[in-house]
Design an enzyme around this catalytic site. Structure first.
Site, mmCIF file in Angstrom:
data_model
loop_
_atom_site.group_PDB
_atom_site.id
_atom_site.type_symbol
_atom_site.label_atom_id
_atom_site.label_comp_id
_atom_site.label_asym_id
_atom_site.label_seq_id
_atom_site.Cartn_x
_atom_site.Cartn_y
_atom_site.Cartn_z
ATOM 1 N N GLU A 114 0.888 -1.227 -0.055
ATOM 2 C CA GLU A 114 0.058 -0.053 0.000
ATOM 3 C C GLU A 114 0.951 1.490 -0.133
ATOM 4 O OE1 GLU A 114 -1.705 -1.963 3.489
ATOM 5 O OE2 GLU A 114 -0.831 -0.307 4.740
ATOM 6 N N LYS A 116 2.927 4.552 1.329
ATOM 7 C CA LYS A 116 3.219 5.018 2.470
ATOM 8 C C LYS A 116 2.846 6.560 2.400
ATOM 9 C CE LYS A 116 7.099 5.639 5.736
ATOM 10 N NZ LYS A 116 6.368 6.757 6.495
ATOM 11 N N ASP A 118 2.265 10.447 3.254
ATOM 12 C CA ASP A 118 3.179 11.196 3.692
ATOM 13 C C ASP A 118 2.433 12.407 4.780
ATOM 14 O OD1 ASP A 118 5.428 12.542 4.674
ATOM 15 O OD2 ASP A 118 5.925 13.365 2.873
ATOM 16 N N TYR A 227 -5.311 2.480 7.279
ATOM 17 C CA TYR A 227 -4.462 1.492 6.704
ATOM 18 C C TYR A 227 -4.124 0.154 7.779
ATOM 19 C CZ TYR A 227 -0.951 4.677 8.822
ATOM 20 O OH TYR A 227 -0.335 5.627 9.427
ATOM 21 N N LYS A 315 11.032 3.237 0.200
ATOM 22 C CA LYS A 315 10.753 4.717 -0.061
ATOM 23 C C LYS A 315 11.241 5.093 -1.407
ATOM 24 C CE LYS A 315 11.449 7.464 3.512
ATOM 25 N NZ LYS A 315 10.982 8.393 4.739
ATOM 26 N N CYS A 406 19.039 45.799 5.454
ATOM 27 C CA CYS A 406 17.846 44.856 5.529
ATOM 28 C C CYS A 406 16.850 44.852 4.569
ATOM 29 C CB CYS A 406 17.222 44.919 6.707
ATOM 30 S SG CYS A 406 15.593 44.103 7.303
ATOM 31 N N CYS A 409 13.462 46.721 5.970
ATOM 32 C CA CYS A 409 13.628 48.136 6.750
ATOM 33 C C CYS A 409 14.649 48.849 6.322
ATOM 34 C CB CYS A 409 13.394 47.964 8.169
ATOM 35 S SG CYS A 409 15.021 47.501 8.768
ATOM 36 N N CYS A 424 18.961 41.458 10.701
ATOM 37 C CA CYS A 424 18.492 42.724 11.077
ATOM 38 C C CYS A 424 18.314 42.985 12.626
ATOM 39 C CB CYS A 424 17.397 42.953 10.177
ATOM 40 S SG CYS A 424 16.764 44.606 10.479
ATOM 41 N N CYS A 429 11.652 46.554 12.695
ATOM 42 C CA CYS A 429 11.663 46.052 11.317
ATOM 43 C C CYS A 429 10.138 45.176 10.952
ATOM 44 C CB CYS A 429 12.837 45.048 11.240
ATOM 45 S SG CYS A 429 12.663 44.419 9.393
HETATM 46 S S1 IVH Z 1 1.573 0.895 9.341
HETATM 47 C C1 IVH Z 1 3.612 -0.554 12.922
HETATM 48 N N1 IVH Z 1 0.834 1.755 6.990
HETATM 49 O O1 IVH Z 1 4.575 5.812 8.487
HETATM 50 C C2 IVH Z 1 3.164 0.048 11.477
HETATM 51 N N2 IVH Z 1 2.011 3.211 8.229
HETATM 52 O O2 IVH Z 1 7.194 5.349 9.383
HETATM 53 C C3 IVH Z 1 2.751 1.437 11.610
HETATM 54 N N3 IVH Z 1 2.506 5.584 7.257
HETATM 55 O O3 IVH Z 1 3.772 6.247 11.935
HETATM 56 C C4 IVH Z 1 1.723 1.638 10.759
HETATM 57 N N4 IVH Z 1 1.655 4.952 5.662
HETATM 58 O O4 IVH Z 1 2.244 7.333 10.095
HETATM 59 C C5 IVH Z 1 1.793 2.078 8.144
HETATM 60 N N5 IVH Z 1 0.272 2.386 4.768
HETATM 61 C C6 IVH Z 1 0.816 2.585 5.871
HETATM 62 C C7 IVH Z 1 1.573 3.989 6.125
HETATM 63 C C8 IVH Z 1 2.065 4.245 7.390
HETATM 64 C C9 IVH Z 1 2.253 5.898 6.329
HETATM 65 C C10 IVH Z 1 3.147 6.194 8.447
HETATM 66 C C11 IVH Z 1 2.848 6.148 9.910
HETATM 67 C C12 IVH Z 1 3.658 5.738 10.585
HETATM 68 C C13 IVH Z 1 4.862 5.880 9.924
HETATM 69 C C14 IVH Z 1 5.711 4.985 10.054
#
Ligand code: IVH
Length: 677
Positions: A114, A116, A118, A227, A315, A406, A409, A424, A429
């Site tokens: 799935e 990740k 952000d 998730y 990543k 600056c 100002c 500055c 300012c």
């Molecule tokens: S699983 C113990 N699934 O990544 C497993 N985390 O680096 C933790 N995150 O704190 C959660 N997408 O905020 C999981 N598909 C995903 C995620 C995910 C983003 C974040 C989550 C976690 C952080 C860890």
């Protein structure tokens, strides 16, 4: 009759929830906005007639946001919220797969992959199918209860109508995000208001969730994608993949796209596909997460101290682009730091057009050997602001002259010896104004009640404040007519301002925001000089500052600089004329804030979760601590956050006491409570 209406009411809630789901989760609405509004108005009409029905209904009208809270309540997580191990290489994913196969004795293993996301992790609790609580990750063990804020998040089900969990108690974890388009709009608005912009959607999300007023949070248009599901196996089943399907059935927004795979090649293909298409999604992702699907296997694999062994984040690499550096301009921050900014020929990077990038300081520019007119390489790792990482191949060395005045100002800029930042130091300012005013009014300084950041912003916007002296010139008629202000708030603010005139000298000295003069030094100076005028005299008789232990040559130079500027002296005159206490202490009893850390040297390293290092330093300074940048045998404490490196090592070698974030927070809490007693 009433029964029929009550049924109608329940039906409306259900219908509106359904259409919210179509709109926010599936992005595929079935009805027009107008038709939706009709339903919504009907709902509100009924609630007006029967306000008693709202309680416990989890009606969509309750998303609007409750009242602002003074602070968030801390809650302990039933199971800790862990981090994920991560990697950038296929090879390490192969190793991960091999480890798992060996440990559980299966081949192949079924994984769920799935995105990740952000954003900001959130734990969501449901009881009897109703949303009851949301808690932030915090330190992983305990976080803030931000239920009211989460209610305003689009697409979060407040009540479950379908699927096996509709009457169950369970916890769902997910990520709160801000869509890039909403982030860009927010950035524009903030820029117009002269507020500092957020670096990226994740920071904007984190900042929004921390707001104490849910009505403000609602305006930030946050979204959530989930998730993980923790619920009873009798209805939730024993596979992660199955649980995600169930969450979908229950109408949760489940993180997309996702896939079940059985080999590293499939993982690699999915990863490549998403990496390529990442800009097509509305939200930021910084990789994919590979998770063992069978929950019994997960249990078998267990966790390390920080991360589960059954998952890994794979990543994405930073994204890069080449463009022309048109010019280098300069921005003045709230502490007066003058930062060079690269103005770039607009270029598309990671789905957004980049026109500017911070260059941090002139050493950075020298290191990169860049200058106007050159082609430069721009990089954006999923989670950071774009930055220039070098010259394009074949480019010659660039030239750059730092400014002497600056840009905001026009006052001369100083560059303290041994520092890389130019500053500055003009207290009036405009660029520094907001930060300075907030500091002046803050709890550790003049402690002006109801003069927080938002009020300061509003007053600046209406040109009522040009420097701290103006605070004491504010009049009732000016305040009462401000948007969001009324009779009560105006009086309250004026009262807070009046009260602050009596603050002891040390708070005023601290509040003036003289560089390097923290609360501890301010206290020493107040005791030594007794009156601001005596202190100001130190510019004619610098010898006065010699022999004060806490005041080294750098602090002395900073003070002399401050008091030799006509504009700063004008502010002091305003304060004097308004009756602000410049000397002689308030009341017979000494009102001295506690300084339990006086004389203690702290070094902060690594990144903290709950606050920035700067914020941590400010708080520590308030309690008298001295913050230094390098670890030596004289250091008393090292505060080590996430990814702390060489400083932590050195501290270990020297046997310096090391505090983690939890220890730090516990320490600060102790001081805070000591103050109240
Ligand atoms: S699983 C113990 N699934 O990544 C497993 N985390 O680096 C933790 N995150 O704190 C959660 N997408 O905020 C999981 N598909 C995903 C995620 C995910 C983003 C974040 C989550 C976690 C952080 C860890």
């Amino acid at each position: 009759m009433e029964d029929v209406l009550r049924l109608k009411y329940k039906d409306l809630i259900r219908q509106i929830d359904y259409h919210d789901w179509r709109y926010y989760v599936l992005a595929d609405p079935e009805i027009t906005d107008e038709d939706y509004d009709v339903l919504y108005r009907e709902l509100l009409d009924i609630e007006k007639k029967h306000p008693g029905w709202i309680q416990g209904s989890n009606s969509p009208s309750q998303r609007i946001g409750g009242r602002p809270s003074g602070e968030f309540v801390t809650r302990i997580h039933r199971r800790p919220m862990m981090s994920l191990a991560n990697t950038y290489s296929k090879y390490e994913v192969e190793e991960f797969d091999e480890r798992i196969r060996l440990a559980i004795g299966k081949n192949p293993v079924e994984y769920n992959i799935e995105p990740k996301l952000d954003g900001v992790a959130i734990s969501l609790h449901y009881e009897n199918g109703k949303f009851v609580r949301a808690v932030t990750r915090g330190d992983g063990m305990r976080g803030d209860d931000i239920t009211a804020n989460m209610r305003t998040v689009r697409g979060l089900p407040l009540q479950i109508f379908d699927g096996p969990g509709k009457n169950a108690d369970f916890e769902v974890r997910g990520e709160v995000v801000m869509y890039r388009s909403d982030f860009l709009k927010l950035s524009e608005q903030r820029e117009e208001l002269g507020l500092s912009p957020f670096a990226n959607p994740r920071n904007a999300t984190a900042g929004s969730l921390k707001l104490l007023d849910p009505r403000e949070v609602r305006k930030r248009k946050l979204r959530v994608w989930v998730y993980e599901l923790y619920g009873d196996a009798s209805w939730a089943g024993t596979s992660h993949t199955g649980r995600l399907d169930i969450l979908e059935e229950m109408k949760f927004p489940v993180a997309q796209p996702r896939k079940v795979v059985k080999s590293v090649d499939e993982i690699q293909a999915f990863w490549e596909d998403i990496e390529q298409r990442r800009n097509e999604f509305s939200y930021d992702m910084d990789g994919v997460v590979i998770k063992v699907s069978d929950l019994k296997d997960r249990e078998l694999l267990g966790t390390t101290a920080k991360t589960p062994r059954w998952a890994i984040a794979y990543k994405f690499k930073a994204q890069r682009a080449t463009t022309k550096l048109l010019s280098i301009t300069h921005q003045v921050g709230r502490t007066g730091a003058v930062t060079p900014v690269a103005e770039l020929e607009p270029v598309l990077l990671a789905g957004s057009t980049i026109k500017r990038a911070t260059l941090h300081n002139e050493e950075e520019i020298q290191r990169l050997q860049i200058g106007p007119g050159l082609e430069v390489i721009l990089e954006k790792a999923g989670d950071v602001i774009p930055k220039i990482v070098g010259r394009a191949p074949g480019e010659k060395r660039g030239e750059y002259t730092p400014p002497s005045k600056c840009p905001a100002c026009g006052e001369p800029i100083v560059k303290p010896e041994g520092e890389v930042i130019r500053r500055c130091v003009n207290i009036s300012c405009p660029a520094m104004l907001k930060g300075r005013l907030i500091h002046f009014a803050s709890r550790g300084a003049m402690d002006i009640e109801s003069m927080g950041a938002q009020t300061v912003e509003l007053l600046i916007q209406h040109q009522l404040l040009m420097d701290p002296g103006d605070i004491y010139l504010l009049r009732y008629d000016q305040l009462a007519n401000l948007p969001g202000f009324g009779d009560i708030s105006a009086r309250k603010l004026l009262n807070g301002i009046e009260e602050s005139k009596k603050q002891p000298l040390e708070r005023l000295i601290f509040g003036l925001g003289i560089r390097l003069v923290g609360a501890g030094v301010a206290r020493v100076l107040a005791r030594k000089f007794g009156h601001l005028d005596e202190l100001a005299d130190a510019i004619i008789k610098p010898k006065l500052l010699e022999g004060i232990n806490e005041v080294g040559p750098k602090i002395a130079a900073s003070m002399i600089d401050f008091f030799s500027r006509a504009r700063n002296l004008q502010v002091i005159e305003k304060l004097r004329n308004s009756g602000v206490n410049l000397g002689k202490r308030y009341g017979a009893e000494e009102e001295v804030a506690p300084a339990p850390l006086i004389g203690q040297k702290f070094v902060l390293t690594g990144s903290l979760e709950t606050m920035t290092r700067l914020e941590a330093s400010e708080i520590l300074e308030k309690y008298g601590a001295k913050i230094t940048s390098s670890v030596s045998s004289k250091t008393n404490y090292v505060v080590a956050g996430e990814a702390a490196g060489s400083k932590l090592e050195k501290a270990r070698k020297l046997g310096v006491t090391i505090l983690n974030e939890k220890d730090l927070i516990a320490l600060l809490r102790e001081f805070e409570s000591g103050k109240q007693n």
